[in-house]
Design an enzyme around this catalytic site. Sequence first.
Site, PDB file in Angstrom:
ATOM      1  CE  LYS A   1      -2.070  -1.196   3.851  1.00  0.00           C
ATOM      2  NZ  LYS A   1      -1.335  -2.461   4.106  1.00  0.00           N
TER       3      LYS A   1
ATOM      4  NE  ARG B   1      -4.331  -1.514   9.971  1.00  0.00           N
ATOM      5  CZ  ARG B   1      -3.226  -0.967   9.457  1.00  0.00           C
ATOM      6  NH1 ARG B   1      -3.246   0.245   8.978  1.00  0.00           N
ATOM      7  NH2 ARG B   1      -2.106  -1.658   9.410  1.00  0.00           N
TER       8      ARG B   1
ATOM      9  NE  ARG C   1       7.302  -2.382   6.316  1.00  0.00           N
ATOM     10  CZ  ARG C   1       5.978  -2.295   6.438  1.00  0.00           C
ATOM     11  NH1 ARG C   1       5.251  -1.810   5.429  1.00  0.00           N
ATOM     12  NH2 ARG C   1       5.381  -2.701   7.523  1.00  0.00           N
TER      13      ARG C   1
ATOM     14  NE  ARG D   1       6.209  -0.338  10.300  1.00  0.00           N
ATOM     15  CZ  ARG D   1       5.017  -0.376   9.696  1.00  0.00           C
ATOM     16  NH1 ARG D   1       4.872   0.187   8.500  1.00  0.00           N
ATOM     17  NH2 ARG D   1       4.003  -0.972  10.266  1.00  0.00           N
TER      18      ARG D   1
ATOM     19  NE  ARG E   1       2.099  -5.001  11.602  1.00  0.00           N
ATOM     20  CZ  ARG E   1       3.159  -4.858  10.782  1.00  0.00           C
ATOM     21  NH1 ARG E   1       4.298  -5.479  11.062  1.00  0.00           N
ATOM     22  NH2 ARG E   1       3.074  -4.114   9.716  1.00  0.00           N
TER      23      ARG E   1
HETATM   24  P1  ADP Z   1       2.217  -1.858   3.252  1.00  0.00           P
HETATM   25  O1  ADP Z   1       2.241  -0.355   3.190  1.00  0.00           O
HETATM   26  O2  ADP Z   1       1.017  -2.447   2.558  1.00  0.00           O
HETATM   27  O3  ADP Z   1       2.392  -2.407   4.644  1.00  0.00           O
HETATM   28  P2  ADP Z   1       4.779  -1.628   1.855  1.00  0.00           P
HETATM   29  O4  ADP Z   1       4.416  -0.783   0.682  1.00  0.00           O
HETATM   30  O5  ADP Z   1       5.544  -0.993   2.960  1.00  0.00           O
HETATM   31  O6  ADP Z   1       3.464  -2.379   2.435  1.00  0.00           O
HETATM   32  O7  ADP Z   1       5.581  -2.883   1.282  1.00  0.00           O
HETATM   33  C1  ADP Z   1       6.133  -3.855   2.172  1.00  0.00           C
HETATM   34  C2  ADP Z   1       7.507  -4.275   1.663  1.00  0.00           C
HETATM   35  O8  ADP Z   1       7.362  -5.013   0.446  1.00  0.00           O
HETATM   36  C3  ADP Z   1       8.443  -3.117   1.354  1.00  0.00           C
HETATM   37  O9  ADP Z   1       9.741  -3.497   1.750  1.00  0.00           O
HETATM   38  C4  ADP Z   1       8.340  -2.954  -0.174  1.00  0.00           C
HETATM   39  O10 ADP Z   1       9.554  -2.489  -0.733  1.00  0.00           O
HETATM   40  C5  ADP Z   1       8.059  -4.371  -0.626  1.00  0.00           C
HETATM   41  N1  ADP Z   1       7.131  -4.443  -1.777  1.00  0.00           N
HETATM   42  C6  ADP Z   1       6.072  -3.665  -2.042  1.00  0.00           C
HETATM   43  N2  ADP Z   1       5.445  -4.051  -3.171  1.00  0.00           N
HETATM   44  C7  ADP Z   1       6.138  -5.126  -3.623  1.00  0.00           C
HETATM   45  C8  ADP Z   1       6.008  -5.995  -4.762  1.00  0.00           C
HETATM   46  N3  ADP Z   1       5.014  -5.827  -5.648  1.00  0.00           N
HETATM   47  N4  ADP Z   1       6.903  -6.999  -4.908  1.00  0.00           N
HETATM   48  C9  ADP Z   1       7.899  -7.189  -3.993  1.00  0.00           C
HETATM   49  N5  ADP Z   1       8.086  -6.406  -2.914  1.00  0.00           N
HETATM   50  C10 ADP Z   1       7.219  -5.383  -2.723  1.00  0.00           C
HETATM   51  P1  AMP Z   2       0.818   0.442   9.134  1.00  0.00           P
HETATM   52  O1  AMP Z   2       1.930   1.425   8.998  1.00  0.00           O
HETATM   53  O2  AMP Z   2      -0.380   0.766   8.291  1.00  0.00           O
HETATM   54  O3  AMP Z   2       1.288  -0.986   8.963  1.00  0.00           O
HETATM   55  O4  AMP Z   2       0.293   0.562  10.641  1.00  0.00           O
HETATM   56  C1  AMP Z   2       1.157   0.301  11.737  1.00  0.00           C
HETATM   57  C2  AMP Z   2       0.330   0.193  13.013  1.00  0.00           C
HETATM   58  O5  AMP Z   2      -0.328   1.436  13.274  1.00  0.00           O
HETATM   59  C3  AMP Z   2      -0.794  -0.846  12.998  1.00  0.00           C
HETATM   60  O6  AMP Z   2      -0.356  -2.148  13.317  1.00  0.00           O
HETATM   61  C4  AMP Z   2      -1.739  -0.278  14.064  1.00  0.00           C
HETATM   62  O7  AMP Z   2      -1.248  -0.529  15.376  1.00  0.00           O
HETATM   63  C5  AMP Z   2      -1.629   1.229  13.820  1.00  0.00           C
HETATM   64  N1  AMP Z   2      -2.625   1.686  12.818  1.00  0.00           N
HETATM   65  C6  AMP Z   2      -2.377   2.201  11.585  1.00  0.00           C
HETATM   66  N2  AMP Z   2      -3.518   2.507  10.960  1.00  0.00           N
HETATM   67  C7  AMP Z   2      -4.532   2.175  11.804  1.00  0.00           C
HETATM   68  C8  AMP Z   2      -5.947   2.224  11.728  1.00  0.00           C
HETATM   69  N3  AMP Z   2      -6.584   2.681  10.628  1.00  0.00           N
HETATM   70  N4  AMP Z   2      -6.652   1.784  12.804  1.00  0.00           N
HETATM   71  C9  AMP Z   2      -6.049   1.340  13.914  1.00  0.00           C
HETATM   72  N5  AMP Z   2      -4.722   1.234  14.051  1.00  0.00           N
HETATM   73  C10 AMP Z   2      -3.952   1.662  13.008  1.00  0.00           C
END
Ligand code: ADP
Ligand code: AMP
Length: 215
Positions: free
Chosen positions: A13, A88, A127, A160, A171
């Site tokens: 995302k 969410r 990541r 992270r 999660r």
């Molecule tokens: P989200 O925001 O949904 O938690 P991220 O965008 O942070 O996910 O992506 C999670 C990890 O996967 C990051 O390290 C990113 O570089 C990698 N990633 C994202 N999209 C892809 C993809 N299509 N193929 C492989 N790795 C990806």
């Molecule tokens: P994310 O960066 O989206 O993976 O979110 C990291 C953490 O932030 C999650 O595991 C939750 O603890 C909190 N968080 C982010 N977005 C939300 C949401 N919309 N509702 C509740 N908790 C959230």
Amino acid sequence: MKLILLGPPGAGKGTQAAMLVEQFGIPQISTGDMLRAAVREKSTMGLKAKECMDAGALVPDEVVVGIVRERLQQEDCRAGFILDGFPRTVPQADALKKVLAELGKELDSVISLEVDTDALVERLTGRRTCGVCGKGYHLRFDPPREDGLCRECGGVLIQRDDDQEATIRTRMDVYHEQTVPLEDYYRQQGLLCRVDGMQEIATVHQRIVSVLQAG
Ligand code: ADP
Ligand code: AMP
């Protein structure tokens, strides 16, 4: 363009939102990023949120809804926005509907990124994020510079706290229990568009753009 990027942790995302920001010039609204900023600032809200985030649990609905309500009222959201990681839960989605109605806005699309669980775990454990400019990387799929630093600004990358395998599993469970119902919620409203998130980053981007242009 007013859209939601839906999908489990690690679906891509944030990665896709950053590319859409470049392409369409509308802001990314990431509740995760905003909560992490509050944690860094050590605000009262940030300190409370940190406990939930470290445990892999969700932060209470009223807290995140409050942050998003405030953010959506800002000038740069007039032409559109990309919600990343919000809503969410069903109560968050209901609250979003109300906030948008108050602002005279409606969602255009909800893009659901579909990725297998094994791939999600691999993406999350690999990541890394630049501690200076916030750019996201993956050690294998989207690597940083050879010296391990950020390609954009040379900053040091950080991992992270919640990207440890035990927290990742929690999660995922939370996602299945509390967020998956949103797929039906938005399907029933005719807004859900499923995109195969297993493809390469650039391919996923192209598919999202095609879906948005077709809509
Ligand atoms: P989200 O925001 O949904 O938690 P991220 O965008 O942070 O996910 O992506 C999670 C990890 O996967 C990051 O390290 C990113 O570089 C990698 N990633 C994202 N999209 C892809 C993809 N299509 N193929 C492989 N790795 C990806
Ligand atoms: P994310 O960066 O989206 O993976 O979110 C990291 C953490 O932030 C999650 O595991 C939750 O603890 C909190 N968080 C982010 N977005 C939300 C949401 N919309 N509702 C509740 N908790 C959230």
